[in-house]
Design an enzyme around this catalytic site. Structure first.
Site, short mmCIF file in Angstrom:
data_model
loop_
_atom_site.label_atom_id
_atom_site.label_comp_id
_atom_site.label_asym_id
_atom_site.label_seq_id
_atom_site.Cartn_x
_atom_site.Cartn_y
_atom_site.Cartn_z
N SER A 68 -3.65 -1.21 3.78
CA SER A 68 -4.96 -1.86 3.58
C SER A 68 -6.03 -1.24 4.46
CB SER A 68 -4.86 -3.35 3.89
OG SER A 68 -3.85 -3.95 3.12
N1 SAH Z 1 0.62 -4.68 4.81
C1 SAH Z 1 0.84 -3.36 4.28
C2 SAH Z 1 0.16 -3.18 2.96
C3 SAH Z 1 1.09 -3.44 1.94
S1 SAH Z 1 0.61 -3.19 0.25
C4 SAH Z 1 0.43 -2.30 5.24
O1 SAH Z 1 -0.16 -2.60 6.29
O2 SAH Z 1 0.73 -1.13 4.99
C5 SAH Z 1 1.60 -4.48 -0.43
C6 SAH Z 1 3.07 -4.33 -0.25
O3 SAH Z 1 3.68 -5.45 -0.89
C7 SAH Z 1 3.67 -3.10 -0.92
O4 SAH Z 1 4.40 -2.37 0.02
C8 SAH Z 1 4.56 -3.67 -2.01
O5 SAH Z 1 5.72 -2.91 -2.27
C9 SAH Z 1 4.90 -5.02 -1.43
N2 SAH Z 1 5.36 -6.01 -2.42
C10 SAH Z 1 4.96 -6.19 -3.70
N3 SAH Z 1 5.61 -7.21 -4.28
C11 SAH Z 1 6.47 -7.70 -3.32
C12 SAH Z 1 7.41 -8.77 -3.28
N4 SAH Z 1 7.64 -9.56 -4.33
N5 SAH Z 1 8.11 -8.96 -2.14
C13 SAH Z 1 7.91 -8.18 -1.05
N6 SAH Z 1 7.02 -7.17 -1.01
C14 SAH Z 1 6.31 -6.93 -2.14
#
Ligand code: SAH
Length: 225
Positions: A68
């Site tokens: 993000s």
């Molecule tokens: N907080 C992260 C940004 C993550 S983007 C950072 O600082 O880099 C959102 C993330 O949610 C992705 O890695 C994606 O794979 C994950 N995601 C999507 N659906 C999910 C689920 N049902 N359970 C766990 N993670 C999930």
């Protein structure tokens, strides 16, 4: 790993981000501002993007996912009003950047990610940085943290969802302590609303913060795969 010049340039970019993109907007919490200067975002982005680590936007981290925008990380963290006693659940470990930020302001972070590859790489980075108060779990975060491994109280004091959900998933609001806060992007279209929910007497009272754009949370209580 970095040349002295590159390190210097990144340190200047980090200060620039702090001044312009965080303080210059509405990030005022001293703890959040301190942590945003301590955690080096370049550690969490693929090598090809390291020079852009402090740009004012998201960056690709593989598997079609993104880290993000720093401002959004700071804003969501600020909205959680963390303290040293908080047990925090994070859904969407991704690169582990947000996890690292949370870990420095809370007692413990429990973080869930559906892609094993992303979770493992985040575990490696946090291990290298000596961050020890984080538990990782690979699985569908929309269903909540596994019941038999919950914190001693049986609830989380704070929950952060870092991917878009149609609405706050019930298994998550159930695992939130009364008086606790949950933050995440909600909405059915490509643009979502960042929502902060406070649990009071078993009910979630929601407040809208701003429009945001996140990747989708895919899972049983998220979007369909
Ligand atoms: N907080 C992260 C940004 C993550 S983007 C950072 O600082 O880099 C959102 C993330 O949610 C992705 O890695 C994606 O794979 C994950 N995601 C999507 N659906 C999910 C689920 N049902 N359970 C766990 N993670 C999930």
């Amino acid at each position: 790993m970095y040349s002295a010049e590159e390190k210097d340039r990144l340190a200047r970019a980090r200060q620039h981000m702090l001044r312009l993109n965080l303080k210059g907007r509405d990030i005022t919490d001293p703890g959040v501002l301190k942590v945003m200067t301590e955690v080096r975002r370049e550690e969490f982005v693929p090598e090809a993007y390291q020079s852009q680590a402090y740009a004012d936007g998201p960056l690709p981290i593989g598997m079609g996912q993104t880290i993000s925008q720093p401002y959004i990380v700071a804003l969501m963290t600020q909205e959680l009003r963390l303290n040293r006693y908080c047990e925090v659940l994070e859904i969407g470990t991704g690169s582990g950047y947000q996890t690292a930020v949370l870990s420095k302001l809370a007692k413990k972070v429990y973080t869930m990610e559906r892609f094993g590859q992303l979770s493992e790489s985040a575990q490696a980075v946090l291990g290298r940085l000596g961050i020890g108060n984080v538990e990782f779990y690979i699985g569908d975060g929309s269903c909540g943290w596994p019941e038999h491994q919950l914190p001693p109280s049986g609830y989380f004091d704070r929950i952060m969802i870092t991917a878009a959900v149609p609405k706050m998933p019930e298994p998550l609001t159930e695992q939130l302590a009364d008086g606790g806060l949950i933050v995440g992007p909600t909405g059915l279209s490509g643009v979502q609303e960042l929502v902060v929910g406070e649990k009071k007497g078993g009910k979630i009272i929601e407040r809208l913060i701003c429009d945001v754009r996140f990747v989708k949370l895919l899972g049983k209580h998220g979007f369909e795969e």
